[in-house]
Scaffold this active site. Structure first.
Site, PDB file in Angstrom:
ATOM      1  N   HIS A 160      52.392  31.431  23.914  1.00 58.81           N
ATOM      2  CA  HIS A 160      52.167  31.607  25.362  1.00 58.81           C
ATOM      3  C   HIS A 160      51.370  32.863  25.687  1.00 58.81           C
ATOM      4  O   HIS A 160      50.895  33.028  26.815  1.00 58.81           O
ATOM      5  CB  HIS A 160      53.498  31.662  26.126  1.00 58.81           C
ATOM      6  CG  HIS A 160      54.283  30.395  26.053  1.00 58.81           C
ATOM      7  ND1 HIS A 160      53.820  29.201  26.573  1.00 58.81           N
ATOM      8  CD2 HIS A 160      55.508  30.114  25.520  1.00 58.81           C
ATOM      9  CE1 HIS A 160      54.726  28.256  26.358  1.00 58.81           C
ATOM     10  NE2 HIS A 160      55.756  28.777  25.722  1.00 58.81           N
ATOM     11  N   ASP A 196      55.029  22.820  19.334  1.00 57.13           N
ATOM     12  CA  ASP A 196      56.160  23.320  20.117  1.00 57.13           C
ATOM     13  C   ASP A 196      56.338  22.393  21.333  1.00 57.13           C
ATOM     14  O   ASP A 196      55.377  21.780  21.799  1.00 57.13           O
ATOM     15  CB  ASP A 196      55.846  24.756  20.578  1.00 57.13           C
ATOM     16  CG  ASP A 196      57.025  25.442  21.260  1.00 57.13           C
ATOM     17  OD1 ASP A 196      57.711  26.236  20.591  1.00 57.13           O
ATOM     18  OD2 ASP A 196      57.253  25.186  22.462  1.00 57.13           O
ATOM     19  N   HIS A 198      56.787  23.217  24.312  1.00 58.79           N
ATOM     20  CA  HIS A 198      56.065  23.762  25.462  1.00 58.79           C
ATOM     21  C   HIS A 198      54.571  23.889  25.164  1.00 58.79           C
ATOM     22  O   HIS A 198      54.198  24.201  24.025  1.00 58.79           O
ATOM     23  CB  HIS A 198      56.615  25.152  25.827  1.00 58.79           C
ATOM     24  CG  HIS A 198      58.083  25.179  26.087  1.00 58.79           C
ATOM     25  ND1 HIS A 198      59.016  25.463  25.100  1.00 58.79           N
ATOM     26  CD2 HIS A 198      58.791  24.949  27.228  1.00 58.79           C
ATOM     27  CE1 HIS A 198      60.237  25.410  25.623  1.00 58.79           C
ATOM     28  NE2 HIS A 198      60.133  25.096  26.909  1.00 58.79           N
ATOM     29  N   ASP A 285      61.684  23.074  19.145  1.00 58.00           N
ATOM     30  CA  ASP A 285      62.418  22.801  20.381  1.00 58.00           C
ATOM     31  C   ASP A 285      62.187  21.389  20.904  1.00 58.00           C
ATOM     32  O   ASP A 285      62.633  21.052  22.000  1.00 58.00           O
ATOM     33  CB  ASP A 285      62.119  23.866  21.462  1.00 58.00           C
ATOM     34  CG  ASP A 285      60.672  24.299  21.530  1.00 58.00           C
ATOM     35  OD1 ASP A 285      59.825  23.696  20.844  1.00 58.00           O
ATOM     36  OD2 ASP A 285      60.378  25.246  22.287  1.00 58.00           O
TER      37      ASP A 285
HETATM   38  C1  OKP Z   1      58.872  29.535  24.717  1.00 54.18           C
HETATM   39  B1  OKP Z   1      58.409  28.684  23.537  1.00 54.18           B
HETATM   40  C2  OKP Z   1      64.491  27.329  31.089  1.00 54.18           C
HETATM   41  C3  OKP Z   1      63.666  28.584  31.117  1.00 54.18           C
HETATM   42  C4  OKP Z   1      62.482  28.426  30.227  1.00 54.18           C
HETATM   43  C5  OKP Z   1      60.589  29.653  29.342  1.00 54.18           C
HETATM   44  C6  OKP Z   1      60.546  28.898  28.076  1.00 54.18           C
HETATM   45  C7  OKP Z   1      59.636  29.546  27.095  1.00 54.18           C
HETATM   46  C8  OKP Z   1      59.521  28.778  25.811  1.00 54.18           C
HETATM   47  N1  OKP Z   1      65.510  27.314  32.101  1.00 54.18           N
HETATM   48  N2  OKP Z   1      61.818  29.655  30.041  1.00 54.18           N
HETATM   49  O1  OKP Z   1      57.333  27.838  23.824  1.00 54.18           O
HETATM   50  O2  OKP Z   1      59.432  27.940  22.885  1.00 54.18           O
HETATM   51 ZN    ZN Z   2      58.768  26.108  23.164  1.00 52.37          ZN
END
Ligand code: OKP
Ligand code: ZN
Length: 345
Positions: A160, A196, A198, A285
């Protein structure tokens, strides 16, 4: 497969994060990397070695000098304001406000460089992030040296983080730093496959105008999921980078058959792109029991996923990203890597 790990990551040990309208327990915690390391040792995946150190130039290929200085000086400035807890930004240069001004006050600086309020900064954040980048660089070096694969057990994660922005628990973009390093070492073109859950908004933004780095990402549709403001299918790269970004946004509930279909498309494109190396931003994840995610991959599916990744037969650097179901994280992560190795053997 050789593995790179540094215990420095434990210096970034946030207790809380802002999530769901509350101060909740942090999920990006040291036990994540420790449990993966333990599983690596238990399975004998390969030798674990410490990172080498690299000149700051390696980071400057990706990040601005102002941003690096901010990260380095952050704790001193925070303390100078009389604060000693974890830091969160609370004001941003949104529409109508100036992005060209970098305030002197630490609250203004936090808002200038952050893009979310969910990434706590602590006393040891810089040391940990720097070591994480060195882990990625060392893993990249191993593959540049002729190994067919390596695993950088990076923490904190990186995908990110942008050229001068932090967020999503990420401070330095480890995968991007590794990619630039490999280009410097003579690779002509690099593909970064981000699996990932995200979207890797930082990595995409860093390379969106580049044709020597192909960025491909499978992730939860940003219309419903963090980071919300990037990762849509119509983002295909800009300028010289047109055609060198590919996003596969997927719905909540995506399971292995659906995921595999998208992955198969992505791998076909990667195959055609003809880069010399593959960097995998390896987030776990997408797991069915991940506490902050909504895909449905099982521990067994991660073995199949690893095997699929070897289909393109490219030298591959794995860079650890997200994954928050700590109890199963070691098994899931090592399953991807052993699935990959078995196929390669
Ligand atoms: C980082 B990585 C959920 C809050 C989520 C941000 C997630 C960041 C993920 N309630 N906050 O890509 O695994
Ligand atoms: Zn993630």
């Amino acid at each position: 497969m050789r593995i790179v790990y540094s215990p420095e990551h434990t210096k970034h040990d946030p207790k809380k994060e802002i999530s769901d309208g509350q101060l909740t327990d942090a999920v990006e915690v040291p036990s994540r990397a420790k449990t993966v390391l333990a599983r690596i040792e238990e399975t004998g995946l390969g030798p674990v070695e410490p990172p080498k150190t690299f000149p700051q130039d390696a980071l400057l290929r990706v990040h601005s000098v102002d941003y690096l200085n901010f990260l380095k000086e952050f704790w001193t400035e925070w303390r100078a304001e009389g604060r000693d807890g974890e830091a969160f930004p609370f004001v941003w240069p949104g529409r109508g406000l100036r992005r060209d001004k970098v305030p002197a006050h630490i609250d203004g600086r936090l808002g200038h460089y952050a893009f979310d309020a969910g990434s706590p900064m602590t006393e040891g954040t810089w040391d940990a992030a720097l070591a994480s980048a060195h882990v990625a660089l060392t893993a990249a070096d191993i593959v540049c040296g002729g190994d067919t694969s390596a695993f950088g057990l990076c923490r904190p994660p990186g995908h990110h983080a942008g050229r001068d922005t932090f967020g999503g628990y990420c401070f330095l973009n480890n995968a991007a730093i590794a990619a630039e390093h490999m280009l410097d070492k003579g690779c002509h073109a690099v593909t970064i496959l981000d699996i990932d859950y995200h979207h890797g908004n930082g990595t995409q933004a860093i390379f969106e105008e580049r044709s020597d780095v192909f960025f491909v990402s499978l992730h939860a549709d940003p219309v419903m999921e963090y980071p919300f403001f990037l990762g849509y299918a119509d983002e295909t790269g800009r300028g010289a980078g047109e055609g060198f970004t590919a996003n596969y946004p997927l719905p909540f509930g995506t399971d292995w058959p659906k995921y595999r279909e998208a992955l198969s498309h992505a791998l076909d494109r990667i195959d055609k792109a003809g880069s010399d190396v593959l960097i995998v931003s390896l987030g776990l994840d997408t797991f069915e029991h991940d506490p902050i995610s909504r895909f449905k991959l099982t521990s067994g599916d991660f073995l199949s996923l690893g095997a699929e990744l070897d289909r393109v037969g490219m030298p591959t650097v794995f860079i650890f990203e997200g994954g928050y179901a700590v109890e199963e994280l070691g098994v899931n992560c090592v399953n991807v890597l052993t699935g990959f190795e078995r196929e390669a053997a």
